[in-house]
Design an enzyme around this catalytic site. Structure first.
Site, short mmCIF file in Angstrom:
data_model
loop_
_atom_site.label_atom_id
_atom_site.label_comp_id
_atom_site.label_asym_id
_atom_site.label_seq_id
_atom_site.Cartn_x
_atom_site.Cartn_y
_atom_site.Cartn_z
N LYS A 186 -18.60 37.81 -47.92
CA LYS A 186 -17.81 37.40 -46.75
C LYS A 186 -16.37 37.87 -46.96
O LYS A 186 -15.62 37.27 -47.73
CB LYS A 186 -17.82 35.88 -46.54
N GLU A 261 -11.43 32.12 -58.57
CA GLU A 261 -10.26 32.92 -58.96
C GLU A 261 -9.19 32.61 -57.90
O GLU A 261 -9.31 33.04 -56.75
CB GLU A 261 -10.58 34.42 -58.96
N CYS A 295 -1.64 37.76 -56.14
CA CYS A 295 -1.82 36.43 -56.75
C CYS A 295 -1.10 36.28 -58.08
O CYS A 295 -0.55 35.23 -58.39
CB CYS A 295 -3.30 36.16 -56.94
N GLU A 394 3.35 28.68 -54.09
CA GLU A 394 3.08 30.10 -53.90
C GLU A 394 3.52 30.51 -52.49
O GLU A 394 3.05 29.95 -51.51
CB GLU A 394 1.57 30.34 -54.06
P1 NAD Z 1 -7.65 31.67 -48.41
O1 NAD Z 1 -8.03 30.72 -49.49
O2 NAD Z 1 -7.02 31.15 -47.20
O3 NAD Z 1 -8.95 32.46 -47.93
C1 NAD Z 1 -9.78 33.16 -48.85
C2 NAD Z 1 -11.15 33.35 -48.22
O4 NAD Z 1 -11.73 32.06 -48.04
C3 NAD Z 1 -11.12 34.02 -46.84
O5 NAD Z 1 -12.23 34.87 -46.73
C4 NAD Z 1 -11.27 32.83 -45.89
O6 NAD Z 1 -11.87 33.17 -44.67
C5 NAD Z 1 -12.19 31.94 -46.71
N1 NAD Z 1 -12.15 30.52 -46.34
C6 NAD Z 1 -11.16 29.80 -45.79
N2 NAD Z 1 -11.55 28.53 -45.61
C7 NAD Z 1 -12.82 28.44 -46.08
C8 NAD Z 1 -13.77 27.40 -46.18
N3 NAD Z 1 -13.51 26.17 -45.78
N4 NAD Z 1 -14.99 27.69 -46.71
C9 NAD Z 1 -15.26 28.92 -47.14
N5 NAD Z 1 -14.42 29.96 -47.07
C10 NAD Z 1 -13.20 29.71 -46.55
O7 NAD Z 1 -6.76 32.79 -49.12
P2 NAD Z 1 -6.07 34.06 -48.45
O8 NAD Z 1 -4.90 33.59 -47.66
O9 NAD Z 1 -7.10 34.92 -47.80
O10 NAD Z 1 -5.60 34.86 -49.75
C11 NAD Z 1 -4.46 34.55 -50.47
C12 NAD Z 1 -4.77 33.67 -51.65
O11 NAD Z 1 -5.72 34.29 -52.51
C13 NAD Z 1 -3.54 33.42 -52.50
O12 NAD Z 1 -3.50 32.08 -52.88
C14 NAD Z 1 -3.78 34.33 -53.71
O13 NAD Z 1 -3.08 33.92 -54.86
C15 NAD Z 1 -5.26 34.23 -53.87
N6 NAD Z 1 -5.80 35.35 -54.65
C16 NAD Z 1 -6.25 35.13 -55.92
C17 NAD Z 1 -6.72 36.20 -56.69
C18 NAD Z 1 -7.20 36.01 -58.12
O14 NAD Z 1 -7.78 36.94 -58.67
N7 NAD Z 1 -6.96 34.87 -58.75
C19 NAD Z 1 -6.76 37.48 -56.14
C20 NAD Z 1 -6.30 37.66 -54.84
C21 NAD Z 1 -5.83 36.59 -54.09
#
Ligand code: NAD
Length: 497
Positions: A186, A261, A295, A394
């Protein structure tokens, strides 16, 4: 500005761009779409079919059916398919880089230099590991003869964020497919393009139908299915700590292993003996790379009080020269933020930070680039005390928050004062101190005289609020996508003598 390649044009001309289930490209069962916007100018890049919960269930079922035959495919054959996919990604590297630049807004040159080639390397790294790695170990124990075997789970579900859609997807599916699983992916709704393009390449490479499935869906629509469907045997989530907690909770309730992650609030500690030019360039790069939407990047800069003034002058100088331009401009050093929502969120943080006493010492404003309607902002530096929302949370944009420290203990205390634990760096010419501080900073990664250091074989992951998943990019990641089986029989005493 570079021209779209013919393949990019043709990919984007699909109306809508379908998703992939069981080897067939499909439209949403309810005819719904996502509008995919170019953040560099707010133009519409295309419409992507939006999967709903029923579509996601179908994807899981097809992936489960495909596993019945895929599990019989030898590691050597799986490796050959991964190598083939890597070759096709290399053939279409320009298309993948352009889609990443268009969809995320990142500089096309960064996508060409990092996102695409480093992602491709994941496929080759895990292909080479399964060619050489034993998935069975014989054990001769007291009174027992046995084997420890690692087997694929079956269906592994992936939920990805929007900031590095292609690279993160390859970091995830590389080891999962290599280990013999089928996958349901997804992607984030804002940036699904490169993942869908990758799906077409996986088909061309010859992955059997149903081994790779892609469902662009709203988070909760797919999330509820992927965290609860009994046929999903393992889930890997990359995203914010907030959503990660919900996913972890749901997977925990359903006794499903979850790799998480999550977010970060990386610190960089600059000592008085650091090479300040190197630190200024490296840390400026840390907040302009992917427009700071990284991140693990350094967003808390903890600077020794005696070098504060000269460091700040140097870093302001580097940042003021950053060429902020559209992703498809080859001269772009920093593109727009990914969406209006993200831009507003960043400015909310800056405003709250100011009311809590932070000084804006550079940027802090939206900028106009060539009259385009993109989500551009200036690289921004805030300075203040630790008691500030911009130090604690963040922000996920091109913003760093600067504090000062008096001695090593004070610096380490500041680094470890938050629950996040993804990545930090220490900048000093004293190798002994660098190693000591690297070990004291609580996180999955400590980097020395650089920030954002990656290599295959070097585990990358977070601890505490930044994740519990064991990380990515290493040998261990391959085993995260396997279950353990012990086969044993007693050894009779006569056989022993
Ligand atoms: P997000 O958590 O809002 O969304 C991530 C994914 O989860 C998206 O595909 C979103 O549609 C999905 N999602 C949202 N609500 C959900 C739910 N209730 N159930 C299932 N899926 C759901 O994050 P974002 O804004 O897309 O990305 C930024 C974040 O990702 C930042 O916090 C960043 O630090 C983190 N990140 C971490 C890493 C790592 O390797 N640790 C890498 C990249 C990004």
């Amino acid at each position: 500005m570079i021209e779209y390649t013919a393949k990019v044009k043709s990919f984007l001309s699909q109306d809508p761009i379908p998703f992939l289930i069981g080897g067939s490209w499909q439209k949403s069962s309810e005819n719904q779409v996502f509008d995919v916007e170019n953040p560099s100018d707010q133009s519409l890049l295309g419409k992507v079919s939006r999967a709903n919960a029923n579509d996601t269930v179908k994807a899981v079922e097809r992936a489960d059916e495909a596993f019945n035959s895929w599990k019989k495919v030898s590691p050597k054959e799986r490796a050959a398919l991964l190598y083939k996919l890597a070759d096709l990604c290399e053939r279409d590297a320009e298309e993948l880089a352009q889609l990443e630049a268009l969809d995320v807004g990142k500089s096309v040159n960064n996508a060409r230099g990092f996102d695409v080639p480093f992602g491709i390397e994941s496929l080759r790294y895990y292909a080479s590991l399964i060619e050489n790695k034993a998935f069975e170990k014989s054990l001769h124990l007291d009174g027992v003869s046995g084997k420890s075997v690692r087997l694929p789970y079956g269906v592994v579900a992936f939920i990805f964020p929007w900031n590095f859609p292609l690279t993160l997807c390859m970091w995830g599916i590389g080891p999962a497919l290599a280990a013999g699983n089928t996958v349901v992916i997804k992607p984030a709704a804002v940036t699904p393009l490169s993942t869908l393009y990758l799906g077409a390449l996986a088909q061309e490479a010859g992955f059997p139908d149903g081994v790779v499935n892609i469902v662009p869906a709203r988070g909760a629509d797919a999330g509820d299915v992927l965290t609860s469907h009994p046929k999903v045997k393992c889930l890997s989530f990359t995203g914010s700590s907030e959503v990660g907690k919900t996913i972890g909770q749901n997977c925990g309730f359903n006794l499903k292993p979850a790799k998480l992650e999550l977010g970060g609030k990386g610190a960089a500690v600059v000592f008085d003996d650091a090479d300040l030019d190197n630190a200024a360039t490296g840390l400026a790069g840390a907040i302009t790379l992917n427009t700071g939407q990284v991140c693990c990047t350094a967003t808390r800069w903890i600077i020794h009080e005696s070098v504060m003034e000269s460091f700040v002058e140097k870093v302001k100088d580097v940042l003021s020269k950053t060429n902020v331009a559209p992703g498809m401009d080859e001269a772009s050093e920093m593109g727009p933020v990914v969406s209006e929502k993200q831009l507003n969120s960043i400015f909310n943080y800056i405003e709250k930070g100011k009311t809590e006493g932070a000084q804006v010492i550079l940027g802090g404003n939206r900028i106009n680039v060539d009259g385009l309607k993109g989500y551009y902002m200036a690289p921004t530096l805030l300075q203040g005390t630790e008691e500030n929302i911009c130090f604690e949370e963040e922000i996920f944009g091109p913003v760093a928050y600067i504090t000062s420290f008096k001695d090593e203990a004070d610096a380490i205390r500041q680094v470890n004062s938050l629950d996040y634990g993804l990545a930090n760096s220490v900048w000093t010419e004293d190798a002994v101190r660098a190693e000591r501080v690297a070990k004291e900073m609580v996180a999955g990664n400590s980097w020395i005289n650089a920030h954002n250091v990656f290599a295959y074989g070097l585990p990358y992951g977070g601890v505490n609020g930044s994740g519990n998943g064991g990380g990515v990019n290493s040998v261990e990641t391959l085993f995260d996508y396997t279950r353990s089986l012990s086969i044993a029989q007693p050894v009779l005493v006569e056989e022993l003598v």
